[in-house]
Design a protein around this motif. Structure first.
Motif: not given
Length: 300
Positions: A259-266, A275-279, A294-298
């Motif tokens: 989970n932490i690795a996925a956050a770093w990847r983002a 990463v699931p869009s809701r997160l 950078h995390l916005e859907p657009h």
């Protein structure tokens, strides 16, 4: 020739209710006795009233307890029925409702009366309890009310509690009730986009909840927290906050490494890839960070 049509006329309901109220826990003419709570308080009642108003009591009173007189005999009192797991004040509220179709509630007993109403199958009493709880909901009590609402399938109360929590989340997560939520109910709360608290505070609140649950259930922190942790929106945290989180995580392994690795990847990819869009959605109370754009859907 047909006879006159009958008509049912209604007398003074308040006077009738007041008269029946005088029979609540009144030993005069009583024919059944309960011994209630750890205090072993005696509560007197009348079989005919309990039996005609509540199917559960009808079943209970159809079988005399061990050591009592036979239920079919003409002896004046049946019982005692020992009810050790209910507070006398709660049981008396149920009895009051059965006699008068009204109930006297306060914030200390309302949830327990709700529990008893479900156990005894008293839907009208359940509705009165739900209304009272909704009208008197507080920061200290809302999590306990939410847990009860989920347990007893009270959808309307459940939504009301969630709306309340969304309005004052920062205060609610510091309450004892929050630390006593089940993992399923906590995960449900954490799915909301409208929580009025920053993600870093939510992570800390979940960590405190997990340590309490681990001690109570005598299970490892990662095991008890598996479900709620999936709802933490780690990509919303800044890099410096993730570094601190990793350091704290070495102590209790609250959050899976992936989970932490996925956050770093983002952060590295400058988008919520993988990463699931809701997160990646900021909540209502999320403090803005530079990388959020950078995390916005657009975002590209």
């Amino acid at each position: 020739m047909a006879g006159p049509s009958p008509a049912r006329l209604q007398g003074d309901v308040a006077a009738f209710s007041a008269a029946l109220r005088t029979l609540v826990n009144n030993p005069q003419f009583s024919d059944v006795l309960f011994v209630v709570g750890q205090e072993q308080q005696k509560v007197f009642a009348h079989r005919c009233v309990l039996a005609c108003r509540c199917q559960a009591f009808r079943g209970m009173l159809s079988q005399a307890p061990v050591g009592s007189q036979d239920s079919s005999s003409s002896t004046p009192t049946q019982g005692p029925y020992v009810l050790g797991n209910v507070q006398p004040e709660v049981f008396l509220a149920v009895i009051e409702f059965l006699y008068t179709n009204s109930v006297t509630l306060n914030s200390h007993i309302a949830l327990e009366v709700l529990t008893s109403s479900v156990e005894y199958g008293l839907q009208d009493l359940c509705k009165l309890c739900v209304k009272f709880i909704k009208d008197t909901l507080s920061v200290e009590q809302v999590c306990e009310a939410l847990q009860a609402a989920v347990t007893y399938g009270q959808v309307d109360l459940q939504q009301h509690c969630l709306d309340f929590i969304e309005g004052c989340t920062a205060a609610v997560v510091r309450t004892q009730g929050f630390r006593e939520l089940s993992d399923v109910v906590l995960a449900q709360v954490l799915r909301s986009d409208r929580l009025a608290v920053d993600e870093l505070e939510l992570v800390q609140a979940v960590r405190e909840w997990a340590h309490v649950s681990s001690a109570v259930l005598e299970r490892p922190v990662p095991e008890v927290a598996a479900l709620p942790v999936r709802e933490l929106r780690l990509p919303l945290l800044a890099p410096s906050e993730l570094v601190t989180l990793e350091s704290c995580n070495q102590q209790d392994l609250l959050i899976p490494v992936e989970n932490i690795a996925a956050a770093w990847r983002a952060h590295a990819l400058r988008r919520g890839s993988g990463v699931p869009s809701r997160l990646c959605r900021p909540r209502r109370g999320t403090r803005p960070r530079d990388h959020h754009r950078h995390l916005e859907p657009h975002a590209k």
